[in-house]
Scaffold this motif. Structure first.
Motif, mmCIF file in Angstrom:
data_model
loop_
_atom_site.group_PDB
_atom_site.id
_atom_site.type_symbol
_atom_site.label_atom_id
_atom_site.label_comp_id
_atom_site.label_asym_id
_atom_site.label_seq_id
_atom_site.Cartn_x
_atom_site.Cartn_y
_atom_site.Cartn_z
ATOM 1 N N MET A 1 46.584 47.177 38.778
ATOM 2 C CA MET A 1 46.444 47.235 37.340
ATOM 3 C C MET A 1 44.997 47.626 37.011
ATOM 4 S SD MET A 1 47.001 44.300 34.410
ATOM 5 C CE MET A 1 48.223 43.551 35.429
ATOM 6 N N ARG A 2 44.841 48.641 36.188
ATOM 7 C CA ARG A 2 43.515 49.125 35.782
ATOM 8 C C ARG A 2 43.091 48.368 34.520
ATOM 9 N NH1 ARG A 2 41.705 53.906 37.248
ATOM 10 N NH2 ARG A 2 41.273 54.593 35.143
ATOM 11 N N VAL A 3 41.936 47.691 34.614
ATOM 12 C CA VAL A 3 41.490 46.812 33.539
ATOM 13 C C VAL A 3 40.108 47.248 33.052
ATOM 14 C CG1 VAL A 3 40.920 44.433 32.926
ATOM 15 C CG2 VAL A 3 42.782 44.881 34.513
ATOM 16 N N LEU A 16 37.271 38.289 36.972
ATOM 17 C CA LEU A 16 38.266 39.357 36.984
ATOM 18 C C LEU A 16 37.915 40.455 37.986
ATOM 19 C CD1 LEU A 16 39.061 39.582 33.184
ATOM 20 C CD2 LEU A 16 40.499 38.635 34.989
ATOM 21 N N LYS A 17 36.624 40.740 38.134
ATOM 22 C CA LYS A 17 36.209 41.760 39.097
ATOM 23 C C LYS A 17 36.509 41.333 40.525
ATOM 24 C CE LYS A 17 32.097 42.254 37.153
ATOM 25 N NZ LYS A 17 30.711 42.675 36.923
ATOM 26 N N GLN A 19 39.165 39.608 41.516
ATOM 27 C CA GLN A 19 40.596 39.442 41.745
ATOM 28 C C GLN A 19 41.173 40.706 42.378
ATOM 29 O OE1 GLN A 19 42.260 36.477 41.250
ATOM 30 N NE2 GLN A 19 40.118 35.914 40.995
ATOM 31 N N GLU A 21 44.162 41.843 42.508
ATOM 32 C CA GLU A 21 45.206 42.573 41.778
ATOM 33 C C GLU A 21 44.672 43.413 40.615
ATOM 34 O OE1 GLU A 21 45.379 38.295 40.120
ATOM 35 O OE2 GLU A 21 45.267 39.157 42.085
ATOM 36 N N PHE A 22 43.376 43.314 40.347
ATOM 37 C CA PHE A 22 42.781 44.083 39.255
ATOM 38 C C PHE A 22 41.853 45.158 39.792
ATOM 39 C CE2 PHE A 22 43.132 39.816 37.083
ATOM 40 C CZ PHE A 22 44.247 40.152 36.343
ATOM 41 N N ASP A 23 41.951 46.333 39.211
ATOM 42 C CA ASP A 23 40.992 47.402 39.469
ATOM 43 C C ASP A 23 40.194 47.546 38.181
ATOM 44 O OD1 ASP A 23 39.583 49.667 40.210
ATOM 45 O OD2 ASP A 23 41.273 51.026 39.881
ATOM 46 N N VAL A 24 39.018 46.927 38.127
ATOM 47 C CA VAL A 24 38.197 46.973 36.921
ATOM 48 C C VAL A 24 37.578 48.361 36.831
ATOM 49 C CG1 VAL A 24 36.215 45.997 35.706
ATOM 50 C CG2 VAL A 24 37.788 44.489 36.936
#
Length: 111
Positions: A1-3, A16-17, A19, A21-24
Protein backbone atom coordinates in the motif's frame (compact mmCIF):
# COMPACT_ATOMS: atom_id res chain seq x y z
CA UNK A 1 0.00 0.00 0.00
CA UNK A 2 1.43 3.38 -1.05
CA UNK A 3 0.97 5.93 1.74
CA UNK A 4 1.51 9.69 1.76
CA UNK A 5 1.92 11.15 5.24
CA UNK A 6 0.54 14.61 6.01
CA UNK A 7 0.44 14.47 9.78
CA UNK A 8 3.21 16.70 11.14
CA UNK A 9 3.37 14.05 13.90
CA UNK A 10 6.93 12.64 14.06
CA UNK A 11 6.21 9.56 16.19
CA UNK A 12 3.28 8.53 14.02
CA UNK A 13 5.23 9.09 10.79
CA UNK A 14 8.18 7.07 12.11
CA UNK A 15 5.86 4.26 13.16
CA UNK A 16 4.22 4.08 9.73
CA UNK A 17 7.56 4.26 7.91
CA UNK A 18 8.74 1.20 9.85
CA UNK A 19 5.73 -0.95 8.98
CA UNK A 20 6.47 -3.56 6.31
CA UNK A 21 2.99 -3.36 4.76
CA UNK A 22 3.34 0.35 3.96
CA UNK A 23 5.39 1.94 1.22
CA UNK A 24 5.63 5.55 2.39
CA UNK A 25 5.91 7.59 -0.81
CA UNK A 26 6.38 10.95 0.88
CA UNK A 27 5.82 13.23 3.83
CA UNK A 28 4.21 16.65 3.69
CA UNK A 29 4.78 18.94 6.70
CA UNK A 30 2.47 21.73 5.46
CA UNK A 31 -0.91 21.95 3.74
CA UNK A 32 0.06 23.81 0.58
CA UNK A 33 2.27 21.10 -1.08
CA UNK A 34 -0.12 18.22 -0.34
CA UNK A 35 -2.15 18.35 -3.55
CA UNK A 36 1.02 18.56 -5.67
CA UNK A 37 2.65 15.65 -3.83
CA UNK A 38 -0.52 13.54 -4.10
CA UNK A 39 -0.69 14.15 -7.85
CA UNK A 40 3.00 13.30 -8.22
CA UNK A 41 3.11 10.14 -6.07
CA UNK A 42 -0.45 8.79 -6.64
CA UNK A 43 -0.77 7.21 -3.17
CA UNK A 44 -3.41 4.66 -2.23
CA UNK A 45 -3.86 6.37 1.15
CA UNK A 46 -3.17 9.83 2.56
CA UNK A 47 -2.94 10.09 6.34
CA UNK A 48 -4.06 13.70 6.91
CA UNK A 49 -4.09 15.71 10.11
CA UNK A 50 -6.65 18.48 10.52
CA UNK A 51 -3.93 20.46 12.28
CA UNK A 52 -1.39 20.45 9.50
CA UNK A 53 -0.02 24.00 9.26
CA UNK A 54 -0.78 26.67 8.19
CA UNK A 55 -4.08 26.92 10.02
CA UNK A 56 -5.61 29.52 7.68
CA UNK A 57 -5.81 27.11 4.73
CA UNK A 58 -9.15 25.31 4.51
CA UNK A 59 -8.83 21.58 5.25
CA UNK A 60 -12.08 20.86 3.41
CA UNK A 61 -10.77 22.20 0.12
CA UNK A 62 -7.53 20.32 0.69
CA UNK A 63 -9.44 17.03 1.11
CA UNK A 64 -11.46 17.67 -2.03
CA UNK A 65 -8.46 18.61 -4.19
CA UNK A 66 -6.30 15.76 -2.89
CA UNK A 67 -8.95 13.19 -3.75
CA UNK A 68 -9.56 14.84 -7.11
CA UNK A 69 -5.93 14.63 -8.25
CA UNK A 70 -5.06 11.21 -6.84
CA UNK A 71 -8.31 9.28 -6.28
CA UNK A 72 -6.91 8.11 -2.93
CA UNK A 73 -8.46 7.10 0.35
CA UNK A 74 -7.94 9.58 3.17
CA UNK A 75 -7.46 8.57 6.78
CA UNK A 76 -8.36 11.75 8.64
CA UNK A 77 -6.92 12.71 12.02
CA UNK A 78 -9.39 15.32 13.33
CA UNK A 79 -7.95 15.61 16.85
CA UNK A 80 -10.27 15.12 19.79
CA UNK A 81 -13.83 14.09 19.03
CA UNK A 82 -15.53 16.19 21.69
CA UNK A 83 -15.69 19.76 20.46
CA UNK A 84 -18.47 21.12 18.26
CA UNK A 85 -15.86 22.45 15.80
CA UNK A 86 -14.33 18.98 15.47
CA UNK A 87 -17.73 17.38 14.95
CA UNK A 88 -18.54 19.89 12.19
CA UNK A 89 -15.17 19.24 10.58
CA UNK A 90 -15.78 15.48 10.66
CA UNK A 91 -19.23 15.89 9.11
CA UNK A 92 -17.76 18.05 6.34
CA UNK A 93 -14.96 15.52 5.73
CA UNK A 94 -17.52 12.70 5.64
CA UNK A 95 -19.58 14.58 3.04
CA UNK A 96 -16.38 14.87 0.93
CA UNK A 97 -15.91 11.10 0.96
CA UNK A 98 -13.62 10.54 3.95
CA UNK A 99 -14.71 7.37 5.73
CA UNK A 100 -11.74 6.71 8.02
CA UNK A 101 -11.15 8.76 11.17
CA UNK A 102 -8.63 8.24 13.99
CA UNK A 103 -9.10 10.42 17.07
CA UNK A 104 -6.60 11.72 19.62
CA UNK A 105 -4.89 10.19 21.37
CA UNK A 106 -3.77 8.32 18.26
CA UNK A 107 -3.48 4.59 18.77
CA UNK A 108 -1.14 3.26 16.09
CA UNK A 109 -2.61 -0.24 16.43
CA UNK A 110 -5.99 1.11 15.31
CA UNK A 111 -4.46 3.08 12.47
Amino acid sequence: MRVLLATNHVKLDDYLKNQAEFDVVGEVPFKHPLVEKAAETRPDVVVLSAFLPPEEEDIRELIYETQRVSNCRIVFLPGENTSKTTINLIMDAFSLGVRDFVFDPIDTRIL
